[in-house]
Design a protein around this motif. Structure first.
Motif, PDB file in Angstrom:
ATOM      1  N   MET A   1      -7.303 -28.160 -32.633  1.00 18.13           N
ATOM      2  CA  MET A   1      -7.414 -28.387 -34.084  1.00 18.13           C
ATOM      3  C   MET A   1      -6.205 -27.877 -34.859  1.00 18.13           C
ATOM      4  O   MET A   1      -6.236 -27.816 -36.086  1.00 18.13           O
ATOM      5  N   GLN A   2      -5.139 -27.511 -34.157  1.00 12.65           N
ATOM      6  CA  GLN A   2      -4.044 -26.836 -34.864  1.00 12.65           C
ATOM      7  C   GLN A   2      -3.087 -27.780 -35.590  1.00 12.65           C
ATOM      8  O   GLN A   2      -2.087 -27.331 -36.137  1.00 12.65           O
ATOM      9  N   ASP A   3      -3.423 -29.085 -35.623  1.00 12.66           N
ATOM     10  CA  ASP A   3      -2.533 -30.026 -36.311  1.00 12.66           C
ATOM     11  C   ASP A   3      -2.733 -30.047 -37.827  1.00 12.66           C
ATOM     12  O   ASP A   3      -1.932 -30.656 -38.549  1.00 12.66           O
ATOM     13  N   GLY A   4      -3.784 -29.426 -38.320  1.00 10.13           N
ATOM     14  CA  GLY A   4      -4.016 -29.354 -39.766  1.00 10.13           C
ATOM     15  C   GLY A   4      -4.558 -30.639 -40.374  1.00 10.13           C
ATOM     16  O   GLY A   4      -4.802 -30.706 -41.587  1.00 10.13           O
ATOM     17  N   LEU A   5      -4.783 -31.674 -39.549  1.00  8.73           N
ATOM     18  CA  LEU A   5      -5.243 -32.967 -40.086  1.00  8.73           C
ATOM     19  C   LEU A   5      -6.654 -32.880 -40.674  1.00  8.73           C
ATOM     20  O   LEU A   5      -6.956 -33.536 -41.669  1.00  8.73           O
ATOM     21  N   ASP A   6      -7.502 -32.075 -40.051  1.00 13.40           N
ATOM     22  CA  ASP A   6      -8.861 -31.899 -40.579  1.00 13.40           C
ATOM     23  C   ASP A   6      -8.825 -31.344 -41.999  1.00 13.40           C
ATOM     24  O   ASP A   6      -9.534 -31.815 -42.888  1.00 13.40           O
ATOM     25  N   GLU A   7      -7.985 -30.319 -42.195  1.00 13.12           N
ATOM     26  CA  GLU A   7      -7.879 -29.695 -43.506  1.00 13.12           C
ATOM     27  C   GLU A   7      -7.355 -30.700 -44.536  1.00 13.12           C
ATOM     28  O   GLU A   7      -7.864 -30.775 -45.663  1.00 13.12           O
ATOM     29  N   ILE A   8      -6.338 -31.482 -44.139  1.00 10.77           N
ATOM     30  CA  ILE A   8      -5.780 -32.480 -45.072  1.00 10.77           C
ATOM     31  C   ILE A   8      -6.866 -33.479 -45.467  1.00 10.77           C
ATOM     32  O   ILE A   8      -7.023 -33.815 -46.646  1.00 10.77           O
ATOM     33  N   PHE A   9      -7.648 -33.931 -44.489  1.00 18.07           N
ATOM     34  CA  PHE A   9      -8.706 -34.914 -44.750  1.00 18.07           C
ATOM     35  C   PHE A   9      -9.761 -34.341 -45.708  1.00 18.07           C
ATOM     36  O   PHE A   9     -10.142 -34.994 -46.683  1.00 18.07           O
ATOM     37  N   VAL A  10     -10.195 -33.108 -45.431  1.00 23.39           N
ATOM     38  CA  VAL A  10     -11.218 -32.479 -46.293  1.00 23.39           C
ATOM     39  C   VAL A  10     -10.655 -32.260 -47.700  1.00 23.39           C
ATOM     40  O   VAL A  10     -11.303 -32.563 -48.710  1.00 23.39           O
ATOM     41  N   GLY A  11      -9.421 -31.747 -47.770  1.00 24.51           N
ATOM     42  CA  GLY A  11      -8.790 -31.469 -49.070  1.00 24.51           C
ATOM     43  C   GLY A  11      -8.657 -32.724 -49.911  1.00 24.51           C
ATOM     44  O   GLY A  11      -9.036 -32.743 -51.086  1.00 24.51           O
ATOM     45  N   LEU A  12      -8.157 -33.801 -49.293  1.00 25.38           N
ATOM     46  CA  LEU A  12      -8.008 -35.062 -50.030  1.00 25.38           C
ATOM     47  C   LEU A  12      -9.370 -35.602 -50.454  1.00 25.38           C
ATOM     48  O   LEU A  12      -9.519 -36.157 -51.543  1.00 25.38           O
ATOM     49  N   GLY A  13     -10.361 -35.419 -49.588  1.00 23.78           N
ATOM     50  CA  GLY A  13     -11.720 -35.854 -49.907  1.00 23.78           C
ATOM     51  C   GLY A  13     -12.242 -35.167 -51.165  1.00 23.78           C
ATOM     52  O   GLY A  13     -12.809 -35.814 -52.059  1.00 23.78           O
ATOM     53  N   LEU A  14     -12.016 -33.852 -51.254  1.00 24.02           N
ATOM     54  CA  LEU A  14     -12.480 -33.098 -52.429  1.00 24.02           C
ATOM     55  C   LEU A  14     -11.759 -33.586 -53.689  1.00 24.02           C
ATOM     56  O   LEU A  14     -12.373 -33.719 -54.753  1.00 24.02           O
ATOM     57  N   ILE A  15     -10.465 -33.862 -53.559  1.00 21.75           N
ATOM     58  CA  ILE A  15      -9.692 -34.348 -54.718  1.00 21.75           C
ATOM     59  C   ILE A  15     -10.223 -35.716 -55.174  1.00 21.75           C
ATOM     60  O   ILE A  15     -10.398 -35.959 -56.372  1.00 21.75           O
ATOM     61  N   ILE A  16     -10.532 -36.584 -54.219  1.00 21.62           N
ATOM     62  CA  ILE A  16     -11.051 -37.922 -54.565  1.00 21.62           C
ATOM     63  C   ILE A  16     -12.406 -37.805 -55.280  1.00 21.62           C
ATOM     64  O   ILE A  16     -12.645 -38.454 -56.295  1.00 21.62           O
ATOM     65  N   VAL A  17     -13.283 -36.945 -54.738  1.00 19.03           N
ATOM     66  CA  VAL A  17     -14.602 -36.777 -55.366  1.00 19.03           C
ATOM     67  C   VAL A  17     -14.429 -36.226 -56.786  1.00 19.03           C
ATOM     68  O   VAL A  17     -15.103 -36.674 -57.726  1.00 19.03           O
ATOM     69  N   ALA A  18     -13.499 -35.254 -56.957  1.00 17.52           N
ATOM     70  CA  ALA A  18     -13.245 -34.693 -58.299  1.00 17.52           C
ATOM     71  C   ALA A  18     -12.770 -35.801 -59.238  1.00 17.52           C
ATOM     72  O   ALA A  18     -13.215 -35.870 -60.396  1.00 17.52           O
ATOM     73  N   TRP A  19     -11.909 -36.669 -58.744  1.00 18.02           N
ATOM     74  CA  TRP A  19     -11.379 -37.762 -59.570  1.00 18.02           C
ATOM     75  C   TRP A  19     -12.501 -38.726 -59.981  1.00 18.02           C
ATOM     76  O   TRP A  19     -12.566 -39.179 -61.126  1.00 18.02           O
TER      77      TRP A  19
END
Lengths: 223, 104
Positions: A25-43
């Motif tokens: 899991m050290q590629d950080g892709l999971d975090e990017i996906f979750v982070g972008l998801g939260l931003i989209i929901v906020a929008w």
């Protein structure tokens, strides 16, 4: 010999399992996906009128993100991650029952709240209460997710992350915002940006640390 | 000397007991499947060494090798077989017994 002694111990097998999960899991892709998801929901929350049918898109997108998370990440990992650290399919153990209960409860509230707002006609107090509840629920999701990550990775730092997520959720729920939906919007946006940045930093570090391995080249160089 | 060792621990699986193969078996035991690059990174073995140990484990029926094509390139996926899992569990049990028998 030390290694052989270790491999006979159940605790060390668990440690190896957690270490392998961290490695994969050290590629950080999971975090990017979750982070972008939260931003989209906020929008979505910010841009849609709470009483309109367009607002229903927020739980729909939330559910779509959960459904398509694995196939999307798998596609990206095939291009970026696996040529660097190799492909591994880890055992998909479900979170422990208490974590699962909290997670399902909070996700149900988050998904049902916008629907309830649409269907049940009510006064302003009711809408404000739903926003407060959604903040507490999101905080609960974060603490439950952090417990699940600690179980999988053995890394206790996730506890701090979950506690911080829940505490900020509670603080935002106690504060007054005008309009009331600004609370969840700031909360989701703030955490979305933080998690995305953490993911991007991790991803850049990952790319630098692990160059692509071409199996043909490696094989040829050894001969 | 070797005979003495064999008498004391007759059930130790010599194929798994070799350090490089033990690393491979342990690593595959904690995952569903993995490829060559993953095992090379995790075990720190060279490609050639890994291939050689893999062949021995495959011949013993401890691992299964599946080949697939990704972007027209061959990709080899490895996983422990049921026999391999049982052998590794048995090896751990035997090693634990050996350890328990050592006086404090």
């Amino acid at each position: 010999m030390k290694q052989m002694l270790r491999m006979s111990d159940n605790a060390d097998i668990l440690e190896l399992k957690q270490e392998t999960y961290r490695y994969s899991m050290q590629d950080g892709l999971d975090e990017i996906f979750v982070g972008l998801g939260l931003i989209i929901v906020a929008w979505i929350i910010e841009s849609r009128d709470i009483r309109s049918y367009g607002f229903l898109s927020s739980p729909v997108i939330f559910i779509l993100m959960i459904v398509f998370r694995t196939p999307i990440l798998e596609k990206v990992r095939r291009k970026v991650t696996y040529p660097r650290i190799g492909y591994v399919k880890v055992h998909q153990d479900d979170p422990s029952p208490p974590v699962m209960v909290v997670l399902l409860f909070a996700i149900t509230i988050i998904a049902a709240a916008p629907l309830a707002l649409m269907v049940i006609p009510s006064d302003q107090f009711y809408y404000d209460t739903i926003w407060t509840l959604s903040l507490v629920s999101t905080g609960m999701v974060m603490i439950a997710a952090s417990f699940s990550y600690v179980e999988k990775t053995g890394d206790r730092r996730y506890f701090a992350f979950g506690l911080l997520g829940m505490t900020t959720g509670l603080i935002f729920a106690l504060l007054e915002f005008e309009p009331p939906k600004a609370g969840p919007v700031f909360y989701l946006l703030g955490w979305g940006v933080v998690i995305t940045l953490v993911g991007l930093t991790t991803f850049i570090r990952f790319i630098h640390k692990y160059p692509i391995i071409d199996p043909d080249e490696v094989e040829a160089s050894e001969q | 000397m070797n005979n003495d060792e064999d008498t004391r621990s007759p059930d130790i699986d010599r194929l798994i007991h070799e350090p490089a193969r033990l690393k491979i078996m342990a690593q595959l035991y904690v995952v569903e499947s993995a490829d060559f690059i993953f095992l090379m990174r995790r075990t720190q073995l060279t490609w050639g060494n890994l291939s050689s140990h893999m062949s021995k484990l495959e011949t013993a029926g401890y691992i299964k090798v599946e080949k697939e094509f990704v972007d027209k390139k061959p990709h080899t996926i490895l996983a422990l077989t049921e026999k391999g899992k049982a052998a590794f569990q048995s090896y751990r049990k035997v090693m634990q017994q050996v350890l328990d028998e050592i006086p404090e």
